[in-house]
Design a protein around this motif. Sequence first.
Motif, PDB file in Angstrom:
ATOM      1  N   UNK A  25     -42.707 -40.319  -8.730  1.00 51.63           N
ATOM      2  CA  UNK A  25     -41.839 -41.479  -8.983  1.00 51.63           C
ATOM      3  C   UNK A  25     -42.412 -42.341 -10.104  1.00 51.63           C
TER       4      UNK A  25
ATOM      5  N   UNK B 155     -44.157 -41.254 -12.679  1.00 55.67           N
ATOM      6  CA  UNK B 155     -43.858 -40.566 -13.938  1.00 55.67           C
ATOM      7  C   UNK B 155     -42.378 -40.689 -14.287  1.00 55.67           C
TER       8      UNK B 155
ATOM      9  N   UNK C 104     -54.219 -35.499 -17.232  1.00 53.15           N
ATOM     10  CA  UNK C 104     -54.042 -35.187 -15.810  1.00 53.15           C
ATOM     11  C   UNK C 104     -53.814 -33.683 -15.616  1.00 53.15           C
TER      12      UNK C 104
ATOM     13  N   UNK D 266     -51.643 -25.858 -14.240  1.00 52.00           N
ATOM     14  CA  UNK D 266     -51.331 -27.073 -14.996  1.00 52.00           C
ATOM     15  C   UNK D 266     -52.035 -27.059 -16.351  1.00 52.00           C
TER      16      UNK D 266
ATOM     17  N   UNK E  49     -39.376 -47.216  -4.677  1.00 48.68           N
ATOM     18  CA  UNK E  49     -40.833 -47.054  -4.549  1.00 48.68           C
ATOM     19  C   UNK E  49     -41.424 -48.118  -3.626  1.00 48.68           C
TER      20      UNK E  49
ATOM     21  N   UNK F 120     -44.464 -40.269  -2.926  1.00 49.65           N
ATOM     22  CA  UNK F 120     -44.036 -39.003  -3.511  1.00 49.65           C
ATOM     23  C   UNK F 120     -43.767 -37.941  -2.442  1.00 49.65           C
TER      24      UNK F 120
ATOM     25  N   UNK G  61     -40.250 -38.742  -1.393  1.00 44.35           N
ATOM     26  CA  UNK G  61     -39.205 -38.414  -2.362  1.00 44.35           C
ATOM     27  C   UNK G  61     -39.117 -36.919  -2.615  1.00 44.35           C
ATOM     28  N   UNK G  62     -40.260 -36.255  -2.654  1.00 44.68           N
ATOM     29  CA  UNK G  62     -40.290 -34.882  -3.168  1.00 44.68           C
ATOM     30  C   UNK G  62     -40.435 -33.794  -2.118  1.00 44.68           C
TER      31      UNK G  62
ATOM     32  N   UNK H 222     -43.126 -30.593  -7.650  1.00 44.33           N
ATOM     33  CA  UNK H 222     -44.019 -30.708  -6.488  1.00 44.33           C
ATOM     34  C   UNK H 222     -43.844 -29.567  -5.484  1.00 44.33           C
TER      35      UNK H 222
ATOM     36  N   UNK I 178     -51.601 -32.592  -8.583  1.00 44.15           N
ATOM     37  CA  UNK I 178     -51.458 -34.016  -8.928  1.00 44.15           C
ATOM     38  C   UNK I 178     -50.876 -34.089 -10.327  1.00 44.15           C
ATOM     39  N   UNK I 179     -49.950 -34.994 -10.542  1.00 41.51           N
ATOM     40  CA  UNK I 179     -49.254 -35.056 -11.839  1.00 41.51           C
ATOM     41  C   UNK I 179     -49.553 -36.345 -12.552  1.00 41.51           C
TER      42      UNK I 179
END
Lengths: 322, 235
Positions: free
Chosen positions: A74, A76, A183, A191, B59, B70, B73-74, B227, B234-235
């Motif tokens: 959220x 991002x 990240x 990634x 949020x 997250x 949401x995901x 996700x 982790x993003x």
Amino acid sequence: MYTQALNTRETTTESSPDADRFQARIDAEERIEPNDWMPDAYRRSLVRQISQHAHSEVIGMLPEGNWITRAPSLRRKAALLAKVQDEGGHGLYLYSAAETLGVTREELQDQLLTGRARYSSIFNYPTLTWADIGTIGWLVDGAAIMNQIPLCRCSYGPYARAMIRVCREESFHQRQGFEIVLTLCRGTPEQKAMAQDALNRWWWPCLTMFGPPDTDSQHSDTSMQWKIKRFTNDALRQKFVDATVPQGHFLGLTFPDPDLHLDEATGHWQFGAIDWAEFRAVLAGNGPCNRERLEARRKAHDEGAWVRDAALAYAAKQRNAA
Amino acid sequence: MATTSIALDESPRIRTLLTLADDALILGHRLSEWTGHAPTLEEELALANIALDLIGQARALYQATGIDEDALAYLRDPHQFRNALAVELPNGDFAFTIVRLFLVSAASDAFWRGAVGADDPDIAAIAGKAEKETAYHVRHAADWLVRLGDGTAESHRRAQSALDALWPYTGELTASADRPAWLHAVGPVLQRATLTPPADGWMQSGGRQGRHTEHLGHLLAEMQVLPRTYPGATW
Ligand SMILES: [Fe+2]
Ligand SMILES: [Fe+2]
């Protein structure tokens, strides 16, 4: 984002007391304002550059917009949406700056939608993974900053002032993009591979963002004489490479250029030969996404026609009633 | 922890927070789909602003549950979402987007104004900000609604047909006791827009219980793809 050196040649053949006075003001680092006398060629050159820049901001919303609905957290999602919104805002200030030179936004948009105007070649490349979003912020906004910081001192006042505000936001975008890539590079092997793949695809197109090499750049002389431009394409490109390569190495990424090396004597990073044929092909409309980008803008414009008509009709009714 | 879904034990408080948060997130998501495609550049920015407000509200509400925002949401499936059906419907044309934004925001506006003095300190704090944001969403949507309704014959037709299509989804937007107040709030704007509110008839429902339209699954498949493809990243 972003302006690219795409202008065609303007020749300064004008010689008159006005023209001499104008050049003297430029030489004295005075700002030219909308109501001041200016040579027609200066005006044309600025309209072209500012409108190309505005179109680039607006077209640039599309490749990044492609990931808003798929942003992986959220935080991002909100940051990307805000970034793309900033780019739209840049488009608006720039159209306003162009309008001070006696053109209308409608004319400029019409030039874009009918394919007569150019915009930065970089936005004709696709965003295939989330890493592209980080990489665009890091490299494309990074290149934009290199190009645009000198424009904050451009001789034309409204353009210079727009650039000051725009540059502040671009440097925020650049840091945010770098942080996304960081990240990923510190994340899972998948990634990190995503980040490397994005760098492989974006690196060379980013180097062409500074425009053709000085040896065949057609317009630099007059733009420099008028202080619209202050550094050559190659000088800006080198500055960008020098700033960016150490950042890439810090991330643990490899640049897709076997010839890249630090020249100890000059302290500059020397890079390999740029594929200018690809650059010309993309400018000529044959990049991977040229058609989609213009199609998307045309569709938005066409499907919005009834909305704009309604707003006009309502405003007219209100005026008549008043 | 690498997981692709979460199970929830929903207390009444968590359920309330999720209901509010899911409404905001899903409507924000729909509005964000306009980015790059809106009728004017100014409207592009306005819709993005509203989407940002809504995502911000979502949020704050998710965070108030004490569960990772997250994950909520995901990593939930469609049946675990508590949003009203109205917000998950595809955007349709600009008239549909505006009519929906107006009808939904009018309900949220009344809710948040009332929630400023809520006993739950988290909800009261969120309401302080959400109340102002939502009042602006109502104003923005109402301004457009009037322009569309009272603009051209075509814009009027599109706005009326959006209103007709959305009306059966409005039953879920408020508690039934609050519907008269909601009708009272939307009525004058519809009148200024020269639009006719449909008579209340059969109302669609189920969103609050997790029984959704076909559209939510597609929306979530898109939103949750990263996700759920890379569990634990982790993003
Ligand atoms: Fe920009
Ligand atoms: Fe930017």
